[in-house]
Write a protein that holds these residues in place. Structure first.
Motif, PDB file in Angstrom:
ATOM      1  N   VAL A   1     -45.366  11.441   1.728  1.00  0.00           N
ATOM      2  CA  VAL A   1     -45.969  10.321   2.706  1.00  0.00           C
ATOM      3  C   VAL A   1     -44.959   9.216   2.485  1.00  0.00           C
ATOM      4  O   VAL A   1     -43.663   9.364   1.742  1.00  0.00           O
ATOM      5  CB  VAL A   1     -47.265   9.639   1.906  1.00  0.00           C
ATOM      6  CG1 VAL A   1     -48.369  10.528   2.128  1.00  0.00           C
ATOM      7  CG2 VAL A   1     -46.822   9.626   0.152  1.00  0.00           C
ATOM      8  N   HIS A   2     -44.913   8.139   3.136  1.00  0.00           N
ATOM      9  CA  HIS A   2     -44.086   7.117   3.222  1.00  0.00           C
ATOM     10  C   HIS A   2     -44.388   6.039   1.885  1.00  0.00           C
ATOM     11  O   HIS A   2     -45.499   6.228   1.477  1.00  0.00           O
ATOM     12  CB  HIS A   2     -44.095   6.181   4.480  1.00  0.00           C
ATOM     13  CG  HIS A   2     -43.995   6.829   5.579  1.00  0.00           C
ATOM     14  ND1 HIS A   2     -42.679   6.990   6.104  1.00  0.00           N
ATOM     15  CD2 HIS A   2     -44.582   7.411   6.543  1.00  0.00           C
ATOM     16  CE1 HIS A   2     -42.483   7.613   7.378  1.00  0.00           C
ATOM     17  NE2 HIS A   2     -44.094   7.833   7.494  1.00  0.00           N
ATOM     18  N   GLU A   3     -43.435   5.248   1.510  1.00  0.00           N
ATOM     19  CA  GLU A   3     -43.769   4.272   0.325  1.00  0.00           C
ATOM     20  C   GLU A   3     -44.945   3.482   0.657  1.00  0.00           C
ATOM     21  O   GLU A   3     -45.798   3.269  -0.195  1.00  0.00           O
ATOM     22  CB  GLU A   3     -42.492   3.586   0.268  1.00  0.00           C
ATOM     23  CG  GLU A   3     -42.603   2.518  -1.129  1.00  0.00           C
ATOM     24  CD  GLU A   3     -41.375   1.924  -1.507  1.00  0.00           C
ATOM     25  OE1 GLU A   3     -41.242   1.238  -2.321  1.00  0.00           O
ATOM     26  OE2 GLU A   3     -40.267   2.217  -0.553  1.00  0.00           O
ATOM     27  N   SER A   4     -45.060   3.116   1.741  1.00  0.00           N
ATOM     28  CA  SER A   4     -46.282   1.998   2.058  1.00  0.00           C
ATOM     29  C   SER A   4     -47.440   2.819   1.956  1.00  0.00           C
ATOM     30  O   SER A   4     -48.661   2.236   1.587  1.00  0.00           O
ATOM     31  CB  SER A   4     -46.065   1.464   3.415  1.00  0.00           C
ATOM     32  OG  SER A   4     -46.242   2.527   4.501  1.00  0.00           O
ATOM     33  N   GLU A   5     -47.613   4.112   2.236  1.00  0.00           N
ATOM     34  CA  GLU A   5     -48.954   4.878   2.173  1.00  0.00           C
ATOM     35  C   GLU A   5     -49.034   5.125   0.746  1.00  0.00           C
ATOM     36  O   GLU A   5     -50.226   5.445   0.349  1.00  0.00           O
ATOM     37  CB  GLU A   5     -48.742   6.044   2.954  1.00  0.00           C
ATOM     38  CG  GLU A   5     -48.843   6.157   4.391  1.00  0.00           C
ATOM     39  CD  GLU A   5     -47.907   7.045   5.234  1.00  0.00           C
ATOM     40  OE1 GLU A   5     -48.192   7.132   6.619  1.00  0.00           O
ATOM     41  OE2 GLU A   5     -47.285   8.037   4.789  1.00  0.00           O
ATOM     42  N   LEU A   6     -48.126   5.030  -0.175  1.00  0.00           N
ATOM     43  CA  LEU A   6     -48.507   5.218  -1.584  1.00  0.00           C
ATOM     44  C   LEU A   6     -48.987   4.170  -2.210  1.00  0.00           C
ATOM     45  O   LEU A   6     -49.774   3.891  -3.325  1.00  0.00           O
ATOM     46  CB  LEU A   6     -47.173   5.430  -2.397  1.00  0.00           C
ATOM     47  CG  LEU A   6     -46.546   6.856  -2.093  1.00  0.00           C
ATOM     48  CD1 LEU A   6     -45.026   6.886  -2.609  1.00  0.00           C
ATOM     49  CD2 LEU A   6     -47.518   8.111  -2.741  1.00  0.00           C
ATOM     50  N   GLU A   7     -48.947   2.980  -1.325  1.00  0.00           N
ATOM     51  CA  GLU A   7     -49.456   1.708  -1.865  1.00  0.00           C
ATOM     52  C   GLU A   7     -51.192   1.552  -1.505  1.00  0.00           C
ATOM     53  O   GLU A   7     -51.789   0.820  -2.078  1.00  0.00           O
ATOM     54  CB  GLU A   7     -48.816   0.429  -1.247  1.00  0.00           C
ATOM     55  CG  GLU A   7     -47.365   0.311  -1.651  1.00  0.00           C
ATOM     56  CD  GLU A   7     -46.634  -0.587  -0.801  1.00  0.00           C
ATOM     57  OE1 GLU A   7     -47.212  -1.370  -0.062  1.00  0.00           O
ATOM     58  OE2 GLU A   7     -45.420  -0.833  -1.454  1.00  0.00           O
TER      59      GLU A   7
END
Length: 281
Positions: A86-92
């Motif tokens: 996943v992208h970093e934003s999706e980890l949020e």
């Protein structure tokens, strides 16, 4: 439908393109009765297909999905794990948001029970240290009622001590070619390590069953169900426990017992290294 059922689920806003720099891991369960197994197949309804559809709807992009172990048609799970980069934003995205979204996007017979973060490159399949399955059997004249969809009704009584003797012969690293679907073993390694193979009595919804739990590093196609069918032959006194040694040595599917029905099998859990998974906040 109510307003709650028709309300759209907010998806992730990626903003600018980013590199995939983390891994999301989901623990999930499913009633496998209507599915043609876990793995996606053209023209078939599968667990992986439903999960992919839900995740791609939420993330608004294509995903690369990996599972801890593929289950056959009709097999259930309470502790299957899947991972995706996943992208970093999706980890949020918070756990509560994931749980709400997937509860709405997945069919009623698939449910997510845990959301985790893992390091880039983590694989639910290749980083698994062991997998645990339980097969449940009901014996006696009366068929199970409330547990009928998750147990095998076997009318004849079973000698559990003899079955345990036979199961003990499966422990350790062995060649399980005799317990594997023939076509899937061609040109592939068939050695696996079984760490646990035990029987216990369980009660669910007032009904008693015999539960066979097996834990190993990995399993071959139909291996657990073929083991169960073989052990039941011993439990019915059609074979002696020592017969299992002969079956292992034969390396031939024809040497083993029948394949037990899929509905009695449940994928229970997967073990990973300590610290490999971090609970999503």
């Amino acid at each position: 439908m109510t307003q709650e059922e028709t309300r759209p689920i907010a998806s992730v806003d990626h903003g600018t393109p980013e590199e995939l720099d983390g891994t999301l891991v989901f623990r999930l369960g499913y009633d496998g009765a209507v599915y043609s197994g876990f793995a996606e197949q053209p023209g078939q309804t599968t667990v992986a297909g439903e999960i992919r559809r839900a995740l791609e709807t939420f993330l608004r992009r294509e995903i690369e999905l990996t599972c801890a172990g593929r289950t056959d048609a009709g097999v259930h799970a309470v502790g299957q794990y899947v991972s995706l980069p996943v992208h970093e934003s999706e980890l949020e995205v918070t756990r509560s948001r994931w749980m709400r979204a997937l509860a709405a996007l997945l069919p009623h017979d698939i449910a997510v029970s845990g959301v985790y973060h893992a390091a880039p490159g983590f694989s639910a399949r290749f980083d698994a240290r062991s997998r645990t399955y339980t097969y449940r059997i009901v014996t006696g004249d009366a068929p199970p009622l409330l547990t009928r969809s998750v147990t095998w009704w076997h009318r004849l009584p079973l000698d559990v001590d003899a079955m345990q003797d036979a199961a003990d012969r499966l422990l350790g690293e062995r060649d399980f070619k005799s317990f594997c679907k023939t076509a899937s073993a061609v040109g592939k390694p068939t050695h696996r390590c079984v760490m646990e193979a035990t029987f216990a009595r369980e009660q669910a919804l007032g009904e008693e069953c015999l539960a066979f739990t097996i834990r190993g590093n990995a399993f071959l196609h139909s291996m657990v169900r073929t083991i169960v069918g073989t052990l039941v032959e011993v439990g019915c006194h059609r074979r002696d426990p020592v017969w299992v040694d002969e079956v292992l040595a034969a390396c031939d599917r024809a040497a083993a017992g029948p394949t037990a029905p899929a509905r009695g099998l449940c994928f229970m859990d997967v073990a990973y290294d300590n610290g490999a998974l971090t609970v999503c906040p």
